[in-house]
Design an enzyme around this catalytic site. Structure first.
Site, short mmCIF file in Angstrom:
data_model
loop_
_atom_site.label_atom_id
_atom_site.label_comp_id
_atom_site.label_asym_id
_atom_site.label_seq_id
_atom_site.Cartn_x
_atom_site.Cartn_y
_atom_site.Cartn_z
N TYR A 145 -3.97 1.85 16.04
CA TYR A 145 -2.68 1.94 16.87
C TYR A 145 -2.96 1.85 18.56
O TYR A 145 -2.21 1.32 19.06
CB TYR A 145 -1.87 3.40 16.61
CG TYR A 145 -1.11 3.24 15.49
CD1 TYR A 145 0.08 2.64 15.04
CD2 TYR A 145 -1.91 3.85 14.08
CE1 TYR A 145 0.49 2.83 13.70
CE2 TYR A 145 -1.56 3.73 12.96
CZ TYR A 145 -0.22 3.34 12.48
OH TYR A 145 0.18 3.23 11.26
N GLU A 172 -3.15 -0.26 8.25
CA GLU A 172 -2.04 0.11 9.01
C GLU A 172 -2.07 -0.30 10.38
O GLU A 172 -3.43 -0.35 11.18
CB GLU A 172 -2.00 1.70 9.16
CG GLU A 172 -1.42 2.44 7.92
CD GLU A 172 -1.36 4.18 8.35
OE1 GLU A 172 -1.08 4.27 9.50
OE2 GLU A 172 -1.37 4.83 7.18
N HIS A 191 -2.87 10.92 0.76
CA HIS A 191 -1.82 10.88 2.22
C HIS A 191 -1.31 11.92 2.73
O HIS A 191 -0.22 12.06 2.84
CB HIS A 191 -1.25 9.51 2.01
CG HIS A 191 -0.90 8.87 3.48
ND1 HIS A 191 -0.96 7.54 3.90
CD2 HIS A 191 -0.42 9.59 4.81
CE1 HIS A 191 -0.80 7.29 4.92
NE2 HIS A 191 -0.20 8.78 5.60
N ARG A 232 0.95 -1.30 0.15
CA ARG A 232 0.04 0.18 0.13
C ARG A 232 0.94 1.11 0.02
O ARG A 232 1.80 1.39 1.01
CB ARG A 232 -0.88 -0.12 1.23
CG ARG A 232 -1.48 1.36 1.28
CD ARG A 232 -2.47 1.37 2.68
NE ARG A 232 -3.03 2.62 2.77
CZ ARG A 232 -3.20 3.31 3.88
NH1 ARG A 232 -2.47 3.04 4.86
NH2 ARG A 232 -3.69 4.57 3.73
N ASN A 238 -6.90 1.88 10.21
CA ASN A 238 -5.55 1.98 10.91
C ASN A 238 -5.71 2.02 12.29
O ASN A 238 -6.32 3.01 12.98
CB ASN A 238 -5.06 3.46 10.50
CG ASN A 238 -4.81 3.57 8.85
OD1 ASN A 238 -4.87 2.43 8.35
ND2 ASN A 238 -4.23 4.57 8.26
#
Ligand code: IFM
Length: 445
Positions: free
Chosen positions: A295, A351, A121, A77, A293
């Protein structure tokens, strides 16, 4: 330790973004992005660093594709730098910019790696920011035109498209909190940006469907699905309001539910979203997948003094070098949350990864990063569990292949499974690279 179990056709990948790795910022006709300008504004980026050279991926992409091939990933990606192909944002094209992505895509296909391209992005062409940037409606139409040029140039070989990466960052972090380019601090601008980013997604989606090209298209969100700090009704309400502000302003329109009324009414801000007739219909058109994504997860406690009625409270978990709590169970909770909001929609983790303070130079050609391996293992455990529960999770892109420019943190935070020596630009696979390679090959735990 719970066993990791993934379907045979599960897609393994790595992810990266143009400004963070490409460098060659002034080469071959690339125009300026908001990040070039932000990075040279004193005090905005750690140690005055910038993406001017970054990992020099623009010149070393073949070596990087080689690293991916040896890793065994099925997909990469990457993002296209808008100012590299349209230096002024729209109109004049830069053939050398298009050539770079042609070369990259060809190299990936040659290596048997499926390209997955993100259109946006965060490197907005500076001339578009000078016309008002994302708070202006015209920026959404500019993205629509840019998307068409990308589909035309690469759509014969790129079969997976992501319209936007983390619009939360391109709106709130960029226009309300001032931490990302262009560094504004005005909530009104941020809410306008939210809507125009959603609209840009809708326009890029409409153009893709209109092109009749095969392949799939989706959007990548960094959702916040916070836990209430306690079971008290006030804490629950505060956590829901935080999810409205940070997540449902994106998932609501995508799911055809519009903007979250509860939060809009509490704050009295419904009028700040510049919605025009037909916008919500465009945004709600079906996507082929949703990219997530993840985290960390926050815990939220009620705080009547806070604008949205809540505040983030410490949770006592270990933290990464970003200061982000390591909460793999939060990932499982988020996957369940999304599966409820979008029943049956294929999901990809676009991600997931962690920064830890790796050394500036490898020692005897090795970089030992056991904390990163533990982080990845824990979070892949959440993915494996979600799949076993029936969540339609189809793939996982690790963030990220190379240590790179971590936005306002400059080069001080290392997320790579490959170490970058910023003096020599030498790449050295870390222990986590070999761990991921073995996992993909089925030789992992
Ligand atoms: O480096 C970023 C990436 O560009 C977007 N998602 C989060 C990563 C780590 O902060």
């Amino acid at each position: 330790m719970e066993e990791l179990s993934f379907p045979k056709d599960f897609l393994w990948g790595v992810a990266a973004a143009s400004y963070q790795i490409e460098g060659a910022a002034r080469e071959d006709g690339r125009g300026e992005s908001i990040w070039d300008v932000f990075a040279r504004t004193p005090g905005k980026v750690h140690a005055g660093e910038s993406g001017e050279v970054a990992c020099d991926h623009y010149h070393r992409y073949a070596e990087d594709v080689g690293l991916m091939k040896a890793l065994g990933v099925g997909s990469y990606r990457f993002s296209i730098a808008w100012p590299r192909i349209f230096p002024d944002g729209r109109g004049r094209r830069n053939p050398k910019g298009f050539d770079f992505y042609q070369r990259l895509v060809d190299a990936l296909l040659e290596a048997g790696i499926e390209p997955a391209a993100t259109l946006y992005h965060w490197d907005l062409p500076q001339p578009l920011e000078e016309k008002g940037g994302w708070p202006e409606r015209d920026t959404a139409y500019a993205l629509g035109d840019y998307a068409v040029a990308c589909y035309d140039a690469l759509g014969d070989r790129v079969k997976t498209w992501i319209t936007l990466n983390e619009p939360w960052c391109s709106s709130y972090l960029s226009y309300a909190y001032g931490e990302h380019a262009p560094g504004k601090r005005d909530e009104t601008l941020a809410l306008r940006a939210v809507h125009h980013l959603n609209l840009a997604h809708g326009l890029a989606l409409e153009a893709f469907r209109g092109s009749g090209r095969g392949g799939k298209i989706g959007i990548t969100l960094n959702l916040s699905t916070p836990r209430p700090a306690s079971s008290a009704p006030e804490d629950r309400e505060a956590a829901e309001l935080a999810a409205d502000r940070d997540s449902r302003v994106f998932t609501g329109p995508l799911a055809g539910k519009g903007y979250p009324k509860r939060w809009l009414e509490k704050r009295g801000i419904a009028g700040l979203f510049p919605v025009q007739p037909g916008d919500l219909e465009k945004i709600a058109k079906p996507i082929d997948f949703l990219g997530l994504n993840y985290y960390t997860e926050h815990a939220i406690a009620a705080d009547p003094g806070a604008p949205d009625g809540g505040r983030v409270v410490p949770q006592g978990y270990p933290e990464t070098h970003m200061g982000w709590a390591v909460v793999p169970d939060g990932f499982l909770r988020q996957l369940r949350w999304v599966a409820r909001e979008f029943p049956g929609l294929p999901l990809y983790v676009t991600e997931n990864g962690a920064a830890y303070p790796d050394p500036e130079k490898p020692v005897d050609g090795r970089v030992h990063d056991p904390e990163r391996i533990a982080y990845l293992r824990g979070h892949l455990g959440a993915c494996s569990r979600a799949i076993a529960e029936g969540v339609q999770l189809k793939g996982y892109y690790l963030w990220t292949l190379l240590d790179n420019f971590e936005w306002a943190w400059g080069y001080s935070r290392r997320f790579g499974i490959v170490h970058t020596d910023y003096r020599t630009l030498a790449r050295t696979p870390k222990d986590s690279y070999y761990w991921y390679r073995d996992l993909i090959a089925g030789r992992g735990e």
